[in-house]
Design an enzyme around this catalytic site. Sequence first.
Site, PDB file in Angstrom:
ATOM      1  CG  HIS A 412      -1.980   0.862   0.854  1.00  0.00           C
ATOM      2  ND1 HIS A 412      -2.091   1.266  -0.033  1.00  0.00           N
ATOM      3  CD2 HIS A 412      -2.796   0.662   1.555  1.00  0.00           C
ATOM      4  CE1 HIS A 412      -3.961   1.924  -0.147  1.00  0.00           C
ATOM      5  NE2 HIS A 412      -4.226   1.853   0.590  1.00  0.00           N
ATOM      6  CG  ASP A 416      -3.426   4.372  -4.179  1.00  0.00           C
ATOM      7  OD1 ASP A 416      -1.746   3.840  -2.345  1.00  0.00           O
ATOM      8  OD2 ASP A 416      -2.383   5.396  -4.695  1.00  0.00           O
TER       9      ASP A 416
END
Length: 440
Positions: A412, A416
């Site tokens: 992350h 995304d």
Amino acid sequence: MAKFELKLPKMGESVAEATITNWLKNVGDHIDADEAVLEIATDKVDSEVPSEVSGVLSEILFQVDDVVQVGQTIAYIETEGGVAVDAPKEETSAPSVQAVEKTVEAAKETSTAAPVDFSDSDKFFSPLVKNIAKEEGVSLAELESINGTGKDGRVTKNDILDYVKNRGSKPAPAPAQPAPAAAPSPVPPTAQAQVAKAAPVSVNGQDEIVEMDRMRKLISGYMVQSVQTSAHVQSFIEVDVTNIVKWRDKVKNAFEKREGEKLTFTPIFMEAVAKALKDFPLMNISVDGEYIIKKKNINLGMAAALPNGNLIVPVIKNADQLNLVGMAKAVNDLGNRAKAGKLKPDDTQGGTYTVTNVGTFGSVFGTPIINQPQVGILALGAIRKVPAVIETPEGDFIGIRQKMFLSHSYDHRVVDGALGGSFVKRVAEYLEAFDPNRDI
């Protein structure tokens, strides 16, 4: 008789050194040409070093657990006959045995300090580095503070000699303090796993204590490093693979007869992943500090379980350029050599994305840990017959379908949810759109 220099052979472009794990021959033993003399280990693969000549092993220059550079002489073999066997010259980057001995002797002449025990250190130091440190009176705290320039941050001969040369003008460094638990640690994986000491475990006379083998220690270090480095997030999607199951059942016998290879589900899934990576190149990247490296080639790692329970990840190079037959041959070749312990170091290098089949062990889905420095890994769940709603022009009805879960773990920091979810959705779309009338 003539003397032949047995050198550590080149094992791939990315491999510069190896650790000796076992000598298969003793001094005085006869050796046939192509017979294995010793076993070595890199950070991923164990292999054997054979002799190029027939003769008698006359001298061993390194012991078990010593780290040897590629091109360095590790033993001498007396060959039969009077003709000397010319061995290739050592690479300039590999220190000769004579140079090593001179370095240690020089250190001895200039030192008056008492020897230091480095056995309490969690870091790896080669025997040469330890000898120089002891003779120069370098403390454990000082040695651990040196920023190594070798592989995985290891302290090299030049590193410690430079430190000894310059330390007169610097105060002795204080022992390094452990990093906060939430921050990634810069130490190598094998040491990093030991930074946070576990709480004492109570044992009794009925418990068995078994030390981890070398590969399990490496795996442990890599897993801890990955969790501390990447912000792991998962996305899951269910896929209808009924057409794939029916097609494979229809063609697998003909495929094996024609190609001499078994057709499993893995190459079909790998083909879909390679296509999806071409559609989403930002999943085919790696992270180096604050920089993102976009990979030109699509090299798929396939996690494989070894007979001893350990894990290894051989890599299918340029997977997007293979047709299904080529993919099946690559999957079978790497899988078979992994089980037989015949992988070469280059077979595990250069991966840009990894796939692991947790369904092999009956798992419906899993949350795999990213293979650093990659940013994603896909877990394939078990294929199961389940009731499902089937939509038709005449209306919906319940039918039996073959379904599985895809579990996508991604980093992350750079990926995304939109990208991570879209990627695994595209893999699912390729699988569900599989042509049941496809030729093999």
